[in-house]
Design a protein around this motif. Structure first.
Motif, PDB file in Angstrom:
ATOM      1  N   ALA A   1      14.482  11.560  84.769  1.00 45.40           N
ATOM      2  CA  ALA A   1      14.314  10.331  85.547  1.00 45.40           C
ATOM      3  C   ALA A   1      15.639   9.591  85.541  1.00 45.40           C
ATOM      4  CB  ALA A   1      13.206   9.456  84.972  1.00 45.40           C
ATOM      5  N   GLU A   2      15.935   8.926  86.670  1.00 41.31           N
ATOM      6  CA  GLU A   2      17.215   8.222  86.780  1.00 41.31           C
ATOM      7  C   GLU A   2      17.035   6.995  87.657  1.00 41.31           C
ATOM      8  OE1 GLU A   2      20.879  10.551  87.391  1.00 41.31           O
ATOM      9  OE2 GLU A   2      21.264   9.228  89.115  1.00 41.31           O
ATOM     10  N   HIS A   3      17.730   5.935  87.283  1.00 45.46           N
ATOM     11  CA  HIS A   3      17.767   4.708  88.085  1.00 45.46           C
ATOM     12  C   HIS A   3      19.215   4.418  88.448  1.00 45.46           C
ATOM     13  CE1 HIS A   3      16.848   0.689  89.557  1.00 45.46           C
ATOM     14  NE2 HIS A   3      17.824   0.213  88.804  1.00 45.46           N
ATOM     15  N   ASP A   4      19.475   4.290  89.755  1.00 46.07           N
ATOM     16  CA  ASP A   4      20.821   4.010  90.254  1.00 46.07           C
ATOM     17  C   ASP A   4      20.876   2.599  90.821  1.00 46.07           C
ATOM     18  OD1 ASP A   4      21.326   6.672  89.668  1.00 46.07           O
ATOM     19  OD2 ASP A   4      20.955   7.346  91.722  1.00 46.07           O
ATOM     20  N   LYS A   5      21.938   1.887  90.497  1.00 45.06           N
ATOM     21  CA  LYS A   5      22.181   0.559  91.045  1.00 45.06           C
ATOM     22  C   LYS A   5      23.498   0.597  91.809  1.00 45.06           C
ATOM     23  CE  LYS A   5      21.966  -3.962  91.599  1.00 45.06           C
ATOM     24  NZ  LYS A   5      20.948  -4.605  92.456  1.00 45.06           N
ATOM     25  N   TYR A   6      23.420   0.366  93.141  1.00 43.70           N
ATOM     26  CA  TYR A   6      24.603   0.480  93.983  1.00 43.70           C
ATOM     27  C   TYR A   6      25.485  -0.761  93.832  1.00 43.70           C
ATOM     28  CZ  TYR A   6      23.092   4.744  96.252  1.00 43.70           C
ATOM     29  OH  TYR A   6      22.745   6.040  96.490  1.00 43.70           O
ATOM     30  N   LEU A   7      26.750  -0.514  93.468  1.00 40.20           N
ATOM     31  CA  LEU A   7      27.741  -1.576  93.361  1.00 40.20           C
ATOM     32  C   LEU A   7      28.456  -1.774  94.686  1.00 40.20           C
ATOM     33  CD1 LEU A   7      29.171  -0.415  89.909  1.00 40.20           C
ATOM     34  CD2 LEU A   7      27.292  -2.020  90.346  1.00 40.20           C
ATOM     35  N   THR A   8      28.643  -0.696  95.430  1.00 39.59           N
ATOM     36  CA  THR A   8      29.155  -0.702  96.797  1.00 39.59           C
ATOM     37  C   THR A   8      28.299   0.294  97.570  1.00 39.59           C
ATOM     38  OG1 THR A   8      30.740   1.130  96.595  1.00 39.59           O
ATOM     39  CG2 THR A   8      31.476  -1.050  95.823  1.00 39.59           C
ATOM     40  N   PRO A   9      28.476   0.412  98.896  1.00 40.84           N
ATOM     41  CA  PRO A   9      27.671   1.409  99.626  1.00 40.84           C
ATOM     42  C   PRO A   9      27.846   2.834  99.115  1.00 40.84           C
ATOM     43  CG  PRO A   9      28.621  -0.156 101.168  1.00 40.84           C
ATOM     44  CD  PRO A   9      29.229  -0.471  99.827  1.00 40.84           C
ATOM     45  N   ARG A  10      28.909   3.138  98.340  1.00 41.41           N
ATOM     46  CA  ARG A  10      29.126   4.499  97.848  1.00 41.41           C
ATOM     47  C   ARG A  10      29.117   4.616  96.321  1.00 41.41           C
ATOM     48  NH1 ARG A  10      31.572   8.414 101.352  1.00 41.41           N
ATOM     49  NH2 ARG A  10      31.732   7.660 103.489  1.00 41.41           N
ATOM     50  N   LEU A  11      29.528   3.577  95.625  1.00 42.48           N
ATOM     51  CA  LEU A  11      29.643   3.630  94.168  1.00 42.48           C
ATOM     52  C   LEU A  11      28.393   3.033  93.529  1.00 42.48           C
ATOM     53  CD1 LEU A  11      31.547   4.205  91.718  1.00 42.48           C
ATOM     54  CD2 LEU A  11      32.282   1.816  91.912  1.00 42.48           C
ATOM     55  N   PHE A  12      27.864   3.716  92.507  1.00 45.02           N
ATOM     56  CA  PHE A  12      26.669   3.214  91.841  1.00 45.02           C
ATOM     57  C   PHE A  12      26.740   3.489  90.334  1.00 45.02           C
ATOM     58  CE2 PHE A  12      25.824   7.448  93.570  1.00 45.02           C
ATOM     59  CZ  PHE A  12      25.302   8.145  92.488  1.00 45.02           C
ATOM     60  N   GLY A  13      26.119   2.573  89.582  1.00 41.67           N
ATOM     61  CA  GLY A  13      25.911   2.792  88.160  1.00 41.67           C
ATOM     62  C   GLY A  13      24.557   3.442  87.940  1.00 41.67           C
ATOM     63  N   LEU A  14      24.395   4.131  86.813  1.00 38.91           N
ATOM     64  CA  LEU A  14      23.151   4.870  86.587  1.00 38.91           C
ATOM     65  C   LEU A  14      22.766   4.863  85.117  1.00 38.91           C
ATOM     66  CD1 LEU A  14      23.717   7.985  85.255  1.00 38.91           C
ATOM     67  CD2 LEU A  14      24.908   8.179  87.437  1.00 38.91           C
ATOM     68  N   VAL A  15      21.489   4.938  84.868  1.00 35.32           N
ATOM     69  CA  VAL A  15      20.922   5.205  83.546  1.00 35.32           C
ATOM     70  C   VAL A  15      19.891   6.310  83.739  1.00 35.32           C
ATOM     71  CG1 VAL A  15      21.321   2.923  82.579  1.00 35.32           C
ATOM     72  CG2 VAL A  15      19.212   3.357  83.842  1.00 35.32           C
ATOM     73  N   GLY A  16      19.817   7.225  82.767  1.00 38.00           N
ATOM     74  CA  GLY A  16      18.898   8.342  82.948  1.00 38.00           C
ATOM     75  C   GLY A  16      18.484   8.968  81.636  1.00 38.00           C
ATOM     76  N   LEU A  17      17.468   9.804  81.734  1.00 42.39           N
ATOM     77  CA  LEU A  17      16.981  10.564  80.586  1.00 42.39           C
ATOM     78  C   LEU A  17      16.466  11.903  81.076  1.00 42.39           C
ATOM     79  CD1 LEU A  17      13.593  10.431  80.730  1.00 42.39           C
ATOM     80  CD2 LEU A  17      14.048   8.096  79.983  1.00 42.39           C
ATOM     81  N   SER A  18      16.426  12.875  80.181  1.00 42.06           N
ATOM     82  CA  SER A  18      15.885  14.189  80.536  1.00 42.06           C
ATOM     83  C   SER A  18      15.310  14.847  79.295  1.00 42.06           C
ATOM     84  CB  SER A  18      16.957  15.084  81.164  1.00 42.06           C
ATOM     85  OG  SER A  18      17.935  15.446  80.205  1.00 42.06           O
ATOM     86  N   TYR A  19      14.310  15.721  79.533  1.00 42.09           N
ATOM     87  CA  TYR A  19      13.668  16.477  78.462  1.00 42.09           C
ATOM     88  C   TYR A  19      13.565  17.931  78.916  1.00 42.09           C
ATOM     89  CZ  TYR A  19      12.220  11.821  76.948  1.00 42.09           C
ATOM     90  OH  TYR A  19      12.210  10.504  76.572  1.00 42.09           O
ATOM     91  N   ASP A  20      13.860  18.856  77.992  1.00 40.13           N
ATOM     92  CA  ASP A  20      13.771  20.283  78.293  1.00 40.13           C
ATOM     93  C   ASP A  20      13.107  21.017  77.142  1.00 40.13           C
ATOM     94  OD1 ASP A  20      15.400  21.201  80.872  1.00 40.13           O
ATOM     95  OD2 ASP A  20      16.474  19.504  79.969  1.00 40.13           O
ATOM     96  N   HIS A  21      12.200  21.909  77.516  1.00 39.87           N
ATOM     97  CA  HIS A  21      11.593  22.857  76.568  1.00 39.87           C
ATOM     98  C   HIS A  21      11.690  24.229  77.197  1.00 39.87           C
ATOM     99  CE1 HIS A  21       8.743  24.856  73.915  1.00 39.87           C
ATOM    100  NE2 HIS A  21       8.110  25.287  75.007  1.00 39.87           N
ATOM    101  N   ASN A  22      12.278  25.186  76.460  1.00 41.77           N
ATOM    102  CA  ASN A  22      12.467  26.521  77.017  1.00 41.77           C
ATOM    103  C   ASN A  22      12.154  27.551  75.945  1.00 41.77           C
ATOM    104  OD1 ASN A  22      13.371  28.898  78.265  1.00 41.77           O
ATOM    105  ND2 ASN A  22      14.943  27.792  79.413  1.00 41.77           N
ATOM    106  N   TYR A  23      10.974  28.144  76.030  1.00 42.99           N
ATOM    107  CA  TYR A  23      10.546  29.145  75.062  1.00 42.99           C
ATOM    108  C   TYR A  23      11.451  30.372  75.118  1.00 42.99           C
ATOM    109  CZ  TYR A  23       7.239  31.940  72.334  1.00 42.99           C
ATOM    110  OH  TYR A  23       6.653  32.715  71.355  1.00 42.99           O
ATOM    111  N   ALA A  24      12.052  30.645  76.301  1.00 44.23           N
ATOM    112  CA  ALA A  24      12.897  31.825  76.458  1.00 44.23           C
ATOM    113  C   ALA A  24      14.213  31.697  75.700  1.00 44.23           C
ATOM    114  CB  ALA A  24      13.185  32.072  77.945  1.00 44.23           C
ATOM    115  N   GLN A  25      14.594  30.471  75.308  1.00 42.62           N
ATOM    116  CA  GLN A  25      15.838  30.262  74.565  1.00 42.62           C
ATOM    117  C   GLN A  25      15.595  29.712  73.164  1.00 42.62           C
ATOM    118  OE1 GLN A  25      17.542  27.719  77.679  1.00 42.62           O
ATOM    119  NE2 GLN A  25      19.158  29.236  77.991  1.00 42.62           N
ATOM    120  N   GLY A  26      14.332  29.672  72.764  1.00 41.13           N
ATOM    121  CA  GLY A  26      14.003  29.152  71.442  1.00 41.13           C
ATOM    122  C   GLY A  26      14.222  27.659  71.324  1.00 41.13           C
ATOM    123  N   LEU A  27      14.215  26.953  72.448  1.00 36.41           N
ATOM    124  CA  LEU A  27      14.454  25.508  72.463  1.00 36.41           C
ATOM    125  C   LEU A  27      13.115  24.779  72.485  1.00 36.41           C
ATOM    126  CD1 LEU A  27      16.578  23.201  72.712  1.00 36.41           C
ATOM    127  CD2 LEU A  27      16.328  23.427  75.201  1.00 36.41           C
TER     128      LEU A  27
END
Length: 398
Positions: free
Chosen positions: A243-269
Motif C-alpha cells: 500500500a502506498e500514499h502519494d502527496k503531489y508537491l508539483t504536477p510531477r513530483l510527489f512524496g510517498l509513504v508505503g509498506l509491503s509484506y511478502d511471504h514466499n514458501y518457494a524461497q523459505g521466506l
C-alpha cells in the motif's frame, strides 16, 4: 306482513345534496392545488446554445473545456469536441469555473459563475447581480469545469471508500489423475486519484495491491511399498501485499509513504516487512501512457524458516512503473524494483512484473501476468529465484 321501516325522502335528499357539495368542494381544492404546484414547479432550464462561425446553431449541454477545445453534448449528434476558432458565440445556463494556464488550484480559490463566450473571450458573471466576475481569453484557458464537478473534485474531500478504481482477478487450475493438484490465484489492484478526473492536476494518489498464489500437488508412490508409503505432497504459497500514499508537491513530483509484506514458501521466506518513505517523479504522462520513477529509505525485516536466521535491514527501494493503453483498449503494465540494504551490502532483492489486460465483455477482461522475485539470501536449501506466470479473469471496478 307489515314493516315498521319507512323511507324518508327528505332525509335521503339531504344526504345526496351533502355528498354533491363535498365532491364539488374537493374538486375545487384539487384544481387550485394543482395550479399552485404548476406555478411553483421550477421551469425547465433552456438548453445551451453554440453559434458557429458559419451561422449554424447547436443546442445541448456544455460539459467542459480544455484549452481551446469545448466538449458539448447534444441529443442530435451526441458528445462532440469543438475548437474555439469554429465558435462565434456560446451561451449556457450552467455555472462554471475557469482555470488559467499555470494557475494553482486550491480549495477556496474559485466560485462557480455563469459564462458566455464571444470574440475568443470567456466572461464569467454572477447570475444574481449580473456583475462580471472574471474574463479569460481562450488562449489563456487551461480548464473550464462545471460547478458540480468543481465542488466534488476540488473543494470536496472524498471518504476513504470513495472513488477507487482498479480490478479484481482470479484463476484456478485443477488436476484429477494419478496426481491430484489444485492451484488458486487471486489479485486485487486498487488505485484512487484525488481529483479523480484527468483534466485536473492530482493532489493525492493511493494504491493497494494484493496477490496470492496457493497450490497443492499430491503424488502417490509408484510402485507402492509394503507397508504403504504416504503420498508426497508439494505446496506452493506466495503472497504479496503493498500500500502506498502519494502527496503531489508539483504536477510531477510527489512524496510517498508505503509498506509491503511478502511471504514466499518457494524461497523459505516466512514474512518480509518493509516500511518506508521517499519521493517519486512522473517522467511523462499522456492520455495513453505514463512512466514514473520512485526511491525510498526504509526499514526491512526478513523472517525465514529455521535454521536460517532472521535479519533487520536499513535499505532503499528503487522502482520504475510504466503503463500504456494499446489498441482495442488493451492495457499493458510493467514495473521493476531493486531493493539493496545499506547495513549489509551482500543482501538485496529484486522484483519484476508485467501484465496484459484484454477487455472481453463489459467489465470482464482476460488477464496475463508474470512476476519474478529474486532474493540474494534465501533460506538454507531454497532457491534464490521465484517465477510465476498467471492467466485469469479480471473484473474492473470502473
Amino acid at each position: 306482513m307489515s314493516s315498521n321501516y319507512q323511507l324518508n325522502p327528505g332525509k335521503w335528499r339531504g344526504k345526496w345534496y351533502s355528498l354533491f357539495a363535498l365532491s364539488l368542494i374537493t374538486g375545487v381544492v384539487f384544481q387550485q392545488t394543482a395550479m399552485v404546484w404548476a406555478q411553483s414547479a421550477p421551469a425547465k432550464p433552456a438548453p445551451d446554445v453554440i453559434v458557429f462561425t458559419n451561422g449554424d446553431q447547436l443546442t445541448g449541454t456544455l460539459e467542459r473545456a480544455t484549452g481551446d477545445s469545448f466538449v458539448f453534448k447534444s441529443d442530435v449528434v451526441g458528445e462532440i469536441t469543438v475548437t474555439a476558432d469554429k465558435i462565434k458565440e456560446l451561451h449556457t445556463g450552467g455555472k462554471f469555473v475557469a482555470l488559467k494556464n499555470g494557475e494553482k488550484v486550491t480549495r477556496t480559490s474559485k466560485t462557480p459563475a455563469g459564462i458566455t463566450y464571444q470574440d475568443s473571450v470567456i466572461t464569467l458573471a454572477d447570475e444574481s447581480s449580473s456583475r462580471v466576475v472574471d474574463t479569460v481569453p481562450v488562449k489563456d484557458l487551461a480548464v473550464l469545469i462545471d460547478g458540480a464537478t468543481y465542488s466534488k473534485e476540488v473543494t470536496g474531500n472524498p471518504g476513504i471508500f470513495q472513488d477507487w478504481t482498479g480490478g479484481v482477478s482470479g484463476g484456478v487450475t485443477l488436476i484429477e489423475s494419478t496426481q491430484i493438484g489444485r492451484t488458486f490465484t487471486a489479485a486485487v489492484n486498487l488505485i484512487r486519484l484525488v481529483p479523480s478526473v484527468e483534466f485536473l492536476p492530482a493532489r493525492t494518489r493511493d494504491t493497494i495491491n494484493l496477490l496470492e498464489t496457493y497450490g497443492k500437488l499430491t503424488q502417490p508412490v509408484i510402485p507402492q511399498t509394503t507397508p504403504p508409503t504416504p503420498d508426497s505432497v508439494a505446496k506452493t504459497n506466495i503472497f504479496h501485499a503493498d500500500a502506498e500514499h502519494d502527496k503531489y508537491l508539483t504536477p510531477r513530483l510527489f512524496g510517498l509513504v508505503g509498506l509491503s509484506y511478502d511471504h514466499n514458501y518457494a524461497q523459505g521466506l516466512n514474512l518480509q516487512q518493509i516500511y518506508g518513505a521517499g519521493i517519486g517523479y512522473t517522467v511523462f504522462k499522456t492520455p495513453v501512457q505514463e512512466f514514473d520513477v520512485k526511491a525510498d529509505l526504509h526499514y526491512e525485516r526478513q523472517n525465514f524458516v529455521p535454521p536460517s536466521v532472521s535479519t533487520d535491514l536499513i535499505g532503499s527501494s528503487f522502482t520504475e512503473l510504466y503503463h500504456r493503453v494499446l489498441p482495442r483498449k488493451i492495457l499493458f503494465t510493467e514495473s521493476g524494483t531493486f531493493i539493496p540494504s545499506w547495513n549489509d551490502p551482500s543482501i538485496y532483492s529484486a522484483i519484476f512484473e508485467a501484465g496484459l489486460q484484454m477487455p472481453t465483455y463489459k467489465r470482464l477482461s482476460v488477464s496475463l501476468s508474470l512476476q519474478d522475485n529474486y532474493l540474494s539470501n534465501p533460506a538454507f536449501g531454497y532457491k534464490d529465484n521465484s517465477f510465476q506466470f498467471v492467466t485469469g479473469v479480471t473484473y474492473s471496478l470502473k
